[in-house]
Design an enzyme around this catalytic site. Structure first.
Site, PDB file in Angstrom:
ATOM      1  CG  LEU B  19      47.765 106.154 -16.647  1.00 21.68           C
ATOM      2  CD1 LEU B  19      48.658 106.761 -15.584  1.00 21.68           C
ATOM      3  CD2 LEU B  19      47.862 104.636 -16.608  1.00 21.68           C
ATOM      4  CG  HIS B  20      46.178 113.104 -17.868  1.00 26.95           C
ATOM      5  ND1 HIS B  20      47.002 114.163 -18.140  1.00 26.95           N
ATOM      6  CD2 HIS B  20      45.962 113.117 -16.534  1.00 26.95           C
ATOM      7  CE1 HIS B  20      47.260 114.801 -17.001  1.00 26.95           C
ATOM      8  NE2 HIS B  20      46.649 114.184 -16.021  1.00 26.95           N
ATOM      9  CG  MET B  21      50.794 112.587 -23.035  1.00 25.98           C
ATOM     10  SD  MET B  21      51.068 113.931 -24.214  1.00 25.98           S
ATOM     11  CE  MET B  21      49.776 113.643 -25.386  1.00 25.98           C
TER      12      MET B  21
END
Lengths: 155, 94
Positions: B19-21
């Site tokens: 769950l990155h930017m």
């Protein structure tokens, strides 16, 4: 992980010369290269990767901060640099504000956890508006380094 | 006004980079369209689902089990929309 683990201090730019989003991204990548990063790599390939990421959505996260980033095969571990733009760079940030504090991150292709932890660390370090403000006013790498070290997040 | 119970559902992060930017931003943008209070829980950490940065702070790796807790009169449609986002690997650009 803390910012001091991945920032290449000799590549930090307390006074960015460029005035556009693309310009400062290229300037920061060239600065890392000047310190021996990305050997035998076409720098424009890294610039293109970071700009492609910007096209998918600005990394201007608001409060005058931007964290342009990309994965790239030319690095074996996550590295980054900091640039300060006293006059502000138009960045299409989520809050519409010009960007003054930039942290550029380049991570290996296969280390998503490091990237997440680095992002967290950057944002936690700059959680307080006073920290962002003092970074904006900093004029030397030593000052920037002191501010980052003093505000290292407590985990 | 109807009294509603919060809806709680688990979901596994499908994005190969966690769950990155960008997926966090997509999730927060979608969450902000709902009136309900939306929280995302990973182990002992809890994030406001309407804040991309708080979601990044969850350090949710691919395969991590998250819980979404949604409370409000539009909770049911919110849960359906948001679970789909986390279960989506994200296409070529992740």
């Amino acid at each position: 992980m803390s910012m001091t683990d991945f920032i290449v201090w000799d590549a930090v730019l307390p006074v960015l010369r460029e005035t556009t989003r693309e310009g400062v991204i290229r300037e920061m990548i060239q600065s890392l290269h000047g310190q021996g990063q990305f050997p035998n790599t076409d720098l424009e390939d890294i610039v293109r990767a970071v700009l492609r990421r910007e096209q998918l959505g600005s990394t201007g996260i608001g409060r005058t901060i931007a964290i342009p980033h990309s994965r790239h095969a030319s690095v074996g571990k996550l590295i980054g640099t900091i640039g300060i733009a006293a006059n502000g760079i138009p960045f299409e940030s989520i809050d519409g504000e010009a960007v003054h504090v930039l942290v550029l991150l380049i991570s290996p292709q296969d280390r998503p956890g490091d990237h997440l932890r680095a992002l967290e660390n950057v944002v936690q370090t700059m959680r307080d508006d006073a920290v962002v403000d003092s970074l904006r006013k900093a004029t030397t790498t030593d000052e920037i380094r002191r501010i980052i070290e003093l505000n290292r997040p407590k985990h | 006004m109807a009294i509603t119970e919060p809806i709680r559902q688990s979901v596994v992060v499908a994005n190969p980079n966690g769950l990155h930017m960008r997926p966090a931003t997509r999730f927060a943008q979608a969450a902000r369209k709902f009136r309900a209070k939306i929280e995302v829980i990973h182990e002992d950490k809890r994030a406001d689902g309407k804040s991309a940065m708080e979601l990044v702070f969850l350090i949710a790796m691919p395969g991590a089990e998250l819980w979404i807790e949604v409370d409000g009169d539009d909770a049911e449609i919110a849960v359906e929309a948001l679970l789909g986002l986390l279960a989506d690997p994200g296409g070529d650009e992740h």
